[in-house]
Design a protein around this motif. Structure first.
Motif, short mmCIF file in Angstrom:
data_model
loop_
_atom_site.label_atom_id
_atom_site.label_comp_id
_atom_site.label_asym_id
_atom_site.label_seq_id
_atom_site.Cartn_x
_atom_site.Cartn_y
_atom_site.Cartn_z
N PHE A 106 0.83 -1.21 0.00
CA PHE A 106 0.00 0.00 0.00
C PHE A 106 0.86 1.26 0.00
O PHE A 106 1.80 1.38 0.78
CB PHE A 106 -0.94 0.00 1.21
CG PHE A 106 -2.12 -0.90 1.04
CD1 PHE A 106 -3.33 -0.39 0.59
CD2 PHE A 106 -2.03 -2.25 1.30
CE1 PHE A 106 -4.42 -1.22 0.41
CE2 PHE A 106 -3.11 -3.09 1.13
CZ PHE A 106 -4.32 -2.57 0.68
N GLU A 107 0.51 2.20 -0.87
CA GLU A 107 1.25 3.45 -1.03
C GLU A 107 1.10 4.41 0.15
O GLU A 107 2.00 5.16 0.43
CB GLU A 107 0.79 4.16 -2.31
CG GLU A 107 1.29 3.52 -3.58
CD GLU A 107 2.79 3.61 -3.75
OE1 GLU A 107 3.36 4.68 -3.47
OE2 GLU A 107 3.39 2.62 -4.17
N GLY A 108 -0.02 4.41 0.82
CA GLY A 108 -0.28 5.41 1.85
C GLY A 108 0.37 5.16 3.19
O GLY A 108 0.09 5.86 4.15
N ILE A 109 1.25 4.19 3.27
CA ILE A 109 1.90 3.84 4.54
C ILE A 109 3.10 4.76 4.76
O ILE A 109 4.01 4.82 3.95
CB ILE A 109 2.38 2.37 4.54
CG1 ILE A 109 1.24 1.41 4.23
CG2 ILE A 109 3.07 2.04 5.86
CD1 ILE A 109 0.18 1.33 5.27
N GLN A 110 3.09 5.48 5.86
CA GLN A 110 4.25 6.30 6.23
C GLN A 110 5.25 5.45 7.01
O GLN A 110 6.44 5.45 6.71
CB GLN A 110 3.83 7.49 7.09
CG GLN A 110 5.02 8.29 7.61
CD GLN A 110 4.61 9.42 8.53
OE1 GLN A 110 3.62 10.10 8.28
NE2 GLN A 110 5.36 9.61 9.58
N ASP A 111 4.77 4.76 8.05
CA ASP A 111 5.63 3.93 8.89
C ASP A 111 4.90 2.63 9.21
O ASP A 111 3.67 2.62 9.35
CB ASP A 111 5.99 4.65 10.19
CG ASP A 111 6.89 5.84 9.96
OD1 ASP A 111 7.98 5.65 9.38
OD2 ASP A 111 6.52 6.95 10.35
N PHE A 112 5.66 1.56 9.36
CA PHE A 112 5.11 0.25 9.65
C PHE A 112 6.05 -0.41 10.65
O PHE A 112 7.15 -0.81 10.30
CB PHE A 112 5.00 -0.55 8.35
CG PHE A 112 4.47 -1.95 8.50
CD1 PHE A 112 3.50 -2.28 9.42
CD2 PHE A 112 4.94 -2.96 7.66
CE1 PHE A 112 3.01 -3.57 9.53
CE2 PHE A 112 4.47 -4.25 7.74
CZ PHE A 112 3.49 -4.55 8.68
N TYR A 113 5.62 -0.47 11.92
CA TYR A 113 6.48 -0.94 13.00
C TYR A 113 5.99 -2.27 13.56
O TYR A 113 4.80 -2.44 13.82
CB TYR A 113 6.48 0.06 14.17
CG TYR A 113 7.04 1.40 13.84
CD1 TYR A 113 8.41 1.60 13.75
CD2 TYR A 113 6.20 2.48 13.63
CE1 TYR A 113 8.93 2.87 13.46
CE2 TYR A 113 6.70 3.74 13.34
CZ TYR A 113 8.07 3.92 13.26
OH TYR A 113 8.57 5.16 12.97
#
Length: 137
Positions: free
Chosen positions: A81-88
């Protein structure tokens, strides 16, 4: 890292296009001394990259709780997905936290896609209440 380095970082976060001379005028150092401090922070991993910051209409904080051991499947799916800023990946109650900037429609698509693997909780930011930092003293 001392107070001057911290202020140099603050100035760079506000405007990474400032020249070393312009920063030096604010922290009472020469441009060369500022450049040396910036290079030192880069060499020590304090500064990773210079980038820009965007303003978004929507910001979501999505806490993800896995239903089973679907780590690989979920990570692959979320990273599409393009709209992800951060994924922790996190410790605590949730397994992951996603910071995203989806439109309402895209958020619905994202939630539907991950629902196969997870339970989730979505918080939507309505205002950034971060207090501005004070100037160098």
């Amino acid at each position: 890292m001392d107070h001057t380095d911290e202020f140099i970082l603050k100035l760079l976060k506000e405007d990474s296009r400032l020249t070393n001379k312009e920063i030096g005028e604010r922290v009472y150092l020469t441009g060369q001394a500022v450049g040396n401090r910036i290079n030192n922070m880069i060499n020590h991993g304090i500064i990773e990259k210079f980038t820009i910051s965007e303003t978004y209409l929507e910001t979501q904080f999505i806490r993800i709780f896995l239903k089973d051991l679907y780590f690989n499947e979920l990570e692959k799916l979320v990273n599409q997905f393009e709209g992800i800023q951060d994924f922790y990946k996190v410790r605590g109650q949730a397994c992951y936290i996603v910071i995203s900037h989806f439109s309402v429609e895209t958020l619905d698509i994202f939630i539907e896609a991950i629902s196969k693997y997870v339970r989730y909780n979505v918080e939507i930011a309505v205002a950034n209440k971060k207090k501005p930092e004070s100037d160098f003293i």
